[in-house]
Scaffold this motif. Structure first.
Motif, short mmCIF file in Angstrom:
data_model
loop_
_atom_site.label_atom_id
_atom_site.label_comp_id
_atom_site.label_asym_id
_atom_site.label_seq_id
_atom_site.Cartn_x
_atom_site.Cartn_y
_atom_site.Cartn_z
N LYS A 25 0.79 -1.29 -0.61
CA LYS A 25 0.14 -0.22 -0.44
C LYS A 25 0.77 1.38 0.07
CE LYS A 25 -3.24 1.77 2.55
NZ LYS A 25 -4.37 1.88 3.87
N TYR A 26 2.24 1.76 0.84
CA TYR A 26 3.12 2.79 1.00
C TYR A 26 3.94 1.90 -0.18
CZ TYR A 26 -0.32 2.45 4.96
OH TYR A 26 -1.18 3.03 5.56
N LEU A 27 4.25 3.93 -0.55
CA LEU A 27 5.38 4.62 -1.22
C LEU A 27 6.32 4.63 -0.31
CD1 LEU A 27 2.90 3.96 -3.21
CD2 LEU A 27 5.27 4.00 -4.41
N ILE A 28 7.87 4.58 0.75
CA ILE A 28 8.75 5.56 0.67
C ILE A 28 9.89 6.19 -0.15
CG2 ILE A 28 10.21 5.44 2.82
CD1 ILE A 28 7.97 2.97 4.30
N GLY A 29 9.80 7.01 0.10
CA GLY A 29 11.04 7.90 -0.41
C GLY A 29 12.19 8.76 0.99
N GLY B 206 4.26 12.00 -4.60
CA GLY B 206 3.66 13.28 -4.67
C GLY B 206 3.51 13.92 -3.51
N THR B 207 3.63 15.45 -3.23
CA THR B 207 2.58 15.85 -1.90
C THR B 207 1.57 15.45 -1.42
OG1 THR B 207 2.31 17.76 -3.29
CG2 THR B 207 4.92 17.85 -1.93
N GLU B 208 0.43 15.21 -2.55
CA GLU B 208 -0.58 15.15 -2.76
C GLU B 208 -1.27 13.57 -1.92
OE1 GLU B 208 0.56 13.82 -6.82
OE2 GLU B 208 1.14 15.44 -5.40
N ASN B 209 0.07 12.76 -2.18
CA ASN B 209 -0.25 11.45 -1.76
C ASN B 209 0.31 11.20 -0.54
OD1 ASN B 209 -1.71 10.75 -3.94
ND2 ASN B 209 -0.12 10.50 -4.78
N MET B 210 1.11 11.99 0.78
CA MET B 210 1.91 11.98 1.75
C MET B 210 1.04 11.66 2.83
SD MET B 210 5.17 14.20 3.41
CE MET B 210 6.34 14.17 2.22
N VAL B 211 1.48 10.87 3.38
CA VAL B 211 0.01 10.74 4.51
C VAL B 211 0.45 10.18 6.06
CG1 VAL B 211 -1.40 8.59 3.41
CG2 VAL B 211 0.99 8.22 4.07
N ALA B 212 2.53 10.61 5.59
CA ALA B 212 3.32 10.77 7.30
C ALA B 212 4.51 10.95 6.23
CB ALA B 212 3.17 9.58 7.25
N SER B 213 5.18 11.22 7.57
CA SER B 213 6.81 12.04 7.02
C SER B 213 7.91 11.67 8.88
CB SER B 213 7.43 13.37 6.74
OG SER B 213 6.30 13.84 7.93
N CYS B 214 8.76 11.39 8.74
CA CYS B 214 9.72 11.05 9.59
C CYS B 214 11.20 11.50 9.14
CB CYS B 214 9.60 9.95 9.78
SG CYS B 214 11.24 8.67 11.19
N TYR B 215 11.99 12.61 10.43
CA TYR B 215 12.92 12.18 10.13
C TYR B 215 13.86 12.17 11.76
CZ TYR B 215 12.87 16.97 12.90
OH TYR B 215 13.09 17.99 13.76
N PHE C 33 12.37 10.91 5.44
CA PHE C 33 11.71 9.39 4.54
C PHE C 33 10.14 10.28 4.88
CE2 PHE C 33 14.20 6.91 8.23
CZ PHE C 33 14.46 6.28 7.57
N GLY C 34 9.46 10.68 3.49
CA GLY C 34 8.44 10.44 3.16
C GLY C 34 7.54 8.98 3.24
#
Length: 156
Positions: free
Chosen positions: A87-91, A119-128, A111-112
């Motif tokens: 389900k998830y893509l991680i950049g 794409g920003t419209e599909n970002m559901v979470a982030s981490c650094y 991490f995105g």
């Protein structure tokens, strides 16, 4: 970040994989060779051995998570498909600022987490994660949480 709802269990598995990666990367920063490799990354920069190792660590931690479809790293030429039904893509950038390690300045992992495409419209979470005198991790999903690595565990 709350454009799309994420199931807590699946997102928690992703966060746990990031935590495990961060602990392993912290140990690599302390113990491994900080010199340059003979490889170049996707942006044409010569890779440090720690860049390559950090990328490998993150890939290993995500490899067994069925909910992760693809990984896209600054250190890879193209996205790596892990699980076609994921389900998830991680950049991510496995070790941002890695050239600063030799002068003992802070570096980090970024991490995105996306659903449905990068794409920003599909970002559901982030981490650094910041690896410095203290190792801190910040997760942002519906709210932001700061964790501090203490005695080998991330504490809220």
């Amino acid at each position: 970040m709350d454009r799309k709802k994420c199931k807590g269990g699946k997102m928690n598995e992703i966060y746990e994989a990031i935590k495990r990666s961060a602990i392993r990367i912290k140990e690599a920063i302390i113990n491994e060779d900080t010199g340059y490799s003979e490889n170049k990354n996707s942006t044409g920069d010569t890779q440090l051995k720690l860049d390559i190792l950090s990328d490998k660590i993150i890939e290993e931690e995500f490899a067994n998570l069925k909910e992760v479809k693809e990984l896209a790293s600054e250190e890879k030429e193209k996205a790596l498909t892990l699980h076609k039904d994921g389900k998830y893509l991680i950049g991510y950038d496995p070790l941002d600022g890695s050239s600063l390690i030799d002068v003992n300045l802070s570096v980090g992992s970024i991490f995105g987490i996306y659903e449905g495409g990068f794409g920003t419209e599909n970002m559901v979470a982030s981490c650094y994660v910041v690896y410095g005198p203290r190792v801190e991790m910040v997760f942002a999903q519906n709210k932001t949480k700061l964790y501090l690595l203490q005695s080998g565990e991330f504490e809220f």
